[in-house]
Write a protein that holds these residues in place. Structure first.
Motif, PDB file in Angstrom:
ATOM      1  N   ALA A 105     -23.205  13.364  10.285  1.00  0.00           N
ATOM      2  CA  ALA A 105     -23.385  12.854   8.780  1.00  0.00           C
ATOM      3  C   ALA A 105     -22.748  14.036   7.662  1.00  0.00           C
ATOM      4  O   ALA A 105     -21.945  13.715   6.855  1.00  0.00           O
ATOM      5  CB  ALA A 105     -25.019  12.869   8.143  1.00  0.00           C
ATOM      6  N   LEU A 106     -22.789  15.249   8.001  1.00  0.00           N
ATOM      7  CA  LEU A 106     -22.322  16.609   7.352  1.00  0.00           C
ATOM      8  C   LEU A 106     -20.670  16.204   7.278  1.00  0.00           C
ATOM      9  O   LEU A 106     -20.176  16.428   6.300  1.00  0.00           O
ATOM     10  CB  LEU A 106     -22.706  17.659   7.684  1.00  0.00           C
ATOM     11  CG  LEU A 106     -22.090  18.925   6.883  1.00  0.00           C
ATOM     12  CD1 LEU A 106     -22.636  18.910   5.627  1.00  0.00           C
ATOM     13  CD2 LEU A 106     -22.444  20.198   7.697  1.00  0.00           C
ATOM     14  N   ARG A 107     -20.223  16.190   8.466  1.00  0.00           N
ATOM     15  CA  ARG A 107     -18.638  15.955   8.803  1.00  0.00           C
ATOM     16  C   ARG A 107     -18.107  14.956   7.926  1.00  0.00           C
ATOM     17  O   ARG A 107     -17.169  14.716   7.299  1.00  0.00           O
ATOM     18  CB  ARG A 107     -18.308  15.834  10.147  1.00  0.00           C
ATOM     19  CG  ARG A 107     -18.424  17.088  10.853  1.00  0.00           C
ATOM     20  CD  ARG A 107     -17.755  17.244  12.395  1.00  0.00           C
ATOM     21  NE  ARG A 107     -17.726  18.440  12.734  1.00  0.00           N
ATOM     22  CZ  ARG A 107     -18.317  18.932  13.904  1.00  0.00           C
ATOM     23  NH1 ARG A 107     -18.714  17.824  14.571  1.00  0.00           N
ATOM     24  NH2 ARG A 107     -18.378  20.126  14.583  1.00  0.00           N
ATOM     25  N   GLU A 108     -19.022  13.622   8.011  1.00  0.00           N
ATOM     26  CA  GLU A 108     -18.453  12.379   7.524  1.00  0.00           C
ATOM     27  C   GLU A 108     -18.678  12.723   5.779  1.00  0.00           C
ATOM     28  O   GLU A 108     -17.525  12.397   5.157  1.00  0.00           O
ATOM     29  CB  GLU A 108     -19.411  11.012   7.656  1.00  0.00           C
ATOM     30  CG  GLU A 108     -18.909  10.116   6.935  1.00  0.00           C
ATOM     31  CD  GLU A 108     -19.960   8.634   7.223  1.00  0.00           C
ATOM     32  OE1 GLU A 108     -19.927   8.005   6.377  1.00  0.00           O
ATOM     33  OE2 GLU A 108     -20.829   8.788   8.532  1.00  0.00           O
ATOM     34  N   TRP A 109     -19.614  13.274   5.411  1.00  0.00           N
ATOM     35  CA  TRP A 109     -19.473  13.744   3.975  1.00  0.00           C
ATOM     36  C   TRP A 109     -18.632  14.521   3.381  1.00  0.00           C
ATOM     37  O   TRP A 109     -17.939  14.335   2.085  1.00  0.00           O
ATOM     38  CB  TRP A 109     -21.113  14.109   3.574  1.00  0.00           C
ATOM     39  CG  TRP A 109     -21.400  14.253   2.061  1.00  0.00           C
ATOM     40  CD1 TRP A 109     -21.830  13.338   1.220  1.00  0.00           C
ATOM     41  CD2 TRP A 109     -21.302  15.511   1.567  1.00  0.00           C
ATOM     42  NE1 TRP A 109     -21.853  13.939   0.107  1.00  0.00           N
ATOM     43  CE2 TRP A 109     -21.573  15.254   0.256  1.00  0.00           C
ATOM     44  CE3 TRP A 109     -21.277  16.955   1.909  1.00  0.00           C
ATOM     45  CZ2 TRP A 109     -21.675  16.341  -0.859  1.00  0.00           C
ATOM     46  CZ3 TRP A 109     -21.183  17.845   0.816  1.00  0.00           C
ATOM     47  CH2 TRP A 109     -21.542  17.673  -0.335  1.00  0.00           C
ATOM     48  N   MET A 110     -18.362  15.762   4.302  1.00  0.00           N
ATOM     49  CA  MET A 110     -17.224  16.526   3.733  1.00  0.00           C
ATOM     50  C   MET A 110     -15.997  16.031   3.989  1.00  0.00           C
ATOM     51  O   MET A 110     -15.083  16.317   3.283  1.00  0.00           O
ATOM     52  CB  MET A 110     -17.410  17.786   4.668  1.00  0.00           C
ATOM     53  CG  MET A 110     -18.843  18.575   4.580  1.00  0.00           C
ATOM     54  SD  MET A 110     -18.978  19.355   3.150  1.00  0.00           S
ATOM     55  CE  MET A 110     -17.653  20.762   3.121  1.00  0.00           C
ATOM     56  N   ALA A 111     -15.729  15.054   4.846  1.00  0.00           N
ATOM     57  CA  ALA A 111     -14.257  14.539   4.980  1.00  0.00           C
ATOM     58  C   ALA A 111     -14.118  13.531   3.690  1.00  0.00           C
ATOM     59  O   ALA A 111     -13.067  13.398   3.220  1.00  0.00           O
ATOM     60  CB  ALA A 111     -14.444  13.353   6.251  1.00  0.00           C
ATOM     61  N   LYS A 115     -12.991  17.845   2.501  1.00  0.00           N
ATOM     62  CA  LYS A 115     -13.352  19.313   2.927  1.00  0.00           C
ATOM     63  C   LYS A 115     -13.676  19.501   4.638  1.00  0.00           C
ATOM     64  O   LYS A 115     -14.550  20.161   4.947  1.00  0.00           O
ATOM     65  CB  LYS A 115     -14.210  19.916   2.027  1.00  0.00           C
ATOM     66  CG  LYS A 115     -14.116  19.929   0.566  1.00  0.00           C
ATOM     67  CD  LYS A 115     -13.239  20.933   0.300  1.00  0.00           C
ATOM     68  CE  LYS A 115     -12.920  20.955  -1.084  1.00  0.00           C
ATOM     69  NZ  LYS A 115     -12.104  22.068  -1.644  1.00  0.00           N
ATOM     70  N   ARG A 116     -13.259  18.380   5.298  1.00  0.00           N
ATOM     71  CA  ARG A 116     -13.754  18.134   6.538  1.00  0.00           C
ATOM     72  C   ARG A 116     -13.245  19.327   7.356  1.00  0.00           C
ATOM     73  O   ARG A 116     -14.157  19.903   8.487  1.00  0.00           O
ATOM     74  CB  ARG A 116     -12.968  16.803   7.426  1.00  0.00           C
ATOM     75  CG  ARG A 116     -13.606  17.037   8.971  1.00  0.00           C
ATOM     76  CD  ARG A 116     -13.588  15.339   9.299  1.00  0.00           C
ATOM     77  NE  ARG A 116     -13.804  14.969  10.662  1.00  0.00           N
ATOM     78  CZ  ARG A 116     -14.586  15.845  11.387  1.00  0.00           C
ATOM     79  NH1 ARG A 116     -14.741  16.773  11.339  1.00  0.00           N
ATOM     80  NH2 ARG A 116     -14.898  15.190  12.517  1.00  0.00           N
ATOM     81  N   GLY A 117     -12.153  20.280   7.087  1.00  0.00           N
ATOM     82  CA  GLY A 117     -11.812  21.411   7.883  1.00  0.00           C
ATOM     83  C   GLY A 117     -12.868  22.408   7.913  1.00  0.00           C
ATOM     84  O   GLY A 117     -12.950  23.375   8.797  1.00  0.00           O
ATOM     85  N   LEU A 118     -13.783  22.388   6.685  1.00  0.00           N
ATOM     86  CA  LEU A 118     -14.787  23.527   6.766  1.00  0.00           C
ATOM     87  C   LEU A 118     -16.041  23.358   7.718  1.00  0.00           C
ATOM     88  O   LEU A 118     -16.347  24.274   8.152  1.00  0.00           O
ATOM     89  CB  LEU A 118     -15.570  23.730   5.316  1.00  0.00           C
ATOM     90  CG  LEU A 118     -14.696  23.987   4.098  1.00  0.00           C
ATOM     91  CD1 LEU A 118     -15.408  23.701   2.595  1.00  0.00           C
ATOM     92  CD2 LEU A 118     -14.208  25.348   4.209  1.00  0.00           C
ATOM     93  N   VAL A 119     -16.096  21.992   8.436  1.00  0.00           N
ATOM     94  CA  VAL A 119     -16.880  21.924   9.213  1.00  0.00           C
ATOM     95  C   VAL A 119     -16.063  21.281  10.712  1.00  0.00           C
ATOM     96  O   VAL A 119     -16.805  20.656  11.580  1.00  0.00           O
ATOM     97  CB  VAL A 119     -17.960  21.001   8.841  1.00  0.00           C
ATOM     98  CG1 VAL A 119     -18.901  21.501   7.824  1.00  0.00           C
ATOM     99  CG2 VAL A 119     -17.500  19.550   8.270  1.00  0.00           C
ATOM    100  N   ALA A 120     -15.134  22.038  10.899  1.00  0.00           N
ATOM    101  CA  ALA A 120     -14.310  21.468  12.367  1.00  0.00           C
ATOM    102  C   ALA A 120     -14.979  22.200  13.359  1.00  0.00           C
ATOM    103  O   ALA A 120     -15.857  23.296  13.281  1.00  0.00           O
ATOM    104  CB  ALA A 120     -12.809  22.137  12.207  1.00  0.00           C
ATOM    105  N   VAL A 121     -14.890  21.837  14.598  1.00  0.00           N
ATOM    106  CA  VAL A 121     -15.351  22.403  15.821  1.00  0.00           C
ATOM    107  C   VAL A 121     -15.194  23.648  15.952  1.00  0.00           C
ATOM    108  O   VAL A 121     -13.807  24.140  15.817  1.00  0.00           O
ATOM    109  CB  VAL A 121     -15.076  21.538  17.159  1.00  0.00           C
ATOM    110  CG1 VAL A 121     -15.755  22.107  18.359  1.00  0.00           C
ATOM    111  CG2 VAL A 121     -15.449  19.926  16.986  1.00  0.00           C
TER     112      VAL A 121
END
Length: 182
Positions: A105-111, A115-121
């Motif tokens: 959910a966090l990755r979807e929201w950040m995307a 800002k998805r890169g902030l929560v990349a693997v």
């Protein structure tokens, strides 16, 4: 459709096979189920490696790969929770499954915020995934109470601790954006 995507689809097809093998009342079903889970774990690594190496990354693969991974792990953990019927296995299983929901959910929201890169693997996530796969493999292969199963349980606790650590790291990275939304 390319080979990396076919490997990802194979992982999804393996899920009902894993369930059937898990419940078959034979002496060989658990070792075969463990082998199937091991094969699925290998395809998890292999599909990403091949997609990068052969430059065959696709939007379909980028979507389906994490879905396949999370489905396989969640189903395997649910089966193990029933088999072991113990709070000692249920707790790390819930931590792992719960974290996957939160981070997805966090990755979807950040995307959505770009800002998805902030929560990349991260490397923590990769180590966590490796420990998790090894633990699940051991726990499928060996019955409750077996000494090797106890090692699998300890490994699952290690994965659960890394799961929490990585979740905290992702939430810290996203916190400035999350707190602005409050």
């Amino acid at each position: 459709m390319n080979i990396p995507n076919l490997l990802t689809l194979a992982r999804i097809i393996f899920i009902p096979l894993l369930v059937v093998l898990f419940y078959l009342p034979t002496t060989w079903s658990m070792p075969v189920a463990a082998g199937l889970f091991a094969l699925a774990s290998i395809t998890d690594w292999l599909d990403g490696y091949l997609a990068r190496r052969w430059n065959q990354s696709t939007p379909f693969g980028a979507f389906l790969d994490p879905v396949a991974d999370k489905l396989m792990v969640a189903v395997a953990l649910a089966l193990l929770v029933e088999r072991f019927d113990s709070v000692l296995l249920t707790l790390p299983a819930l931590v792992i499954i719960g974290r996957e929901i939160v981070i997805s959910a966090l990755r979807e929201w950040m995307a959505e915020m770009g800002k998805r890169g902030l929560v990349a693997v991260s490397w923590i996530g990769k180590v966590k995934t490796t420990l998790q796969m090894v633990a699940i493999l051991i726990l499928i292969a060996f019955p409750p109470g077996h000494a090797v199963a106890e090692l699998g349980l300890a490994t699952l606790y290690g994965a659960a601790m890394l799961t929490l650590w990585s979740m905290i790291q992702y939430l810290k990275a996203a916190w400035p954006h999350l707190s602005r939304s409050m």
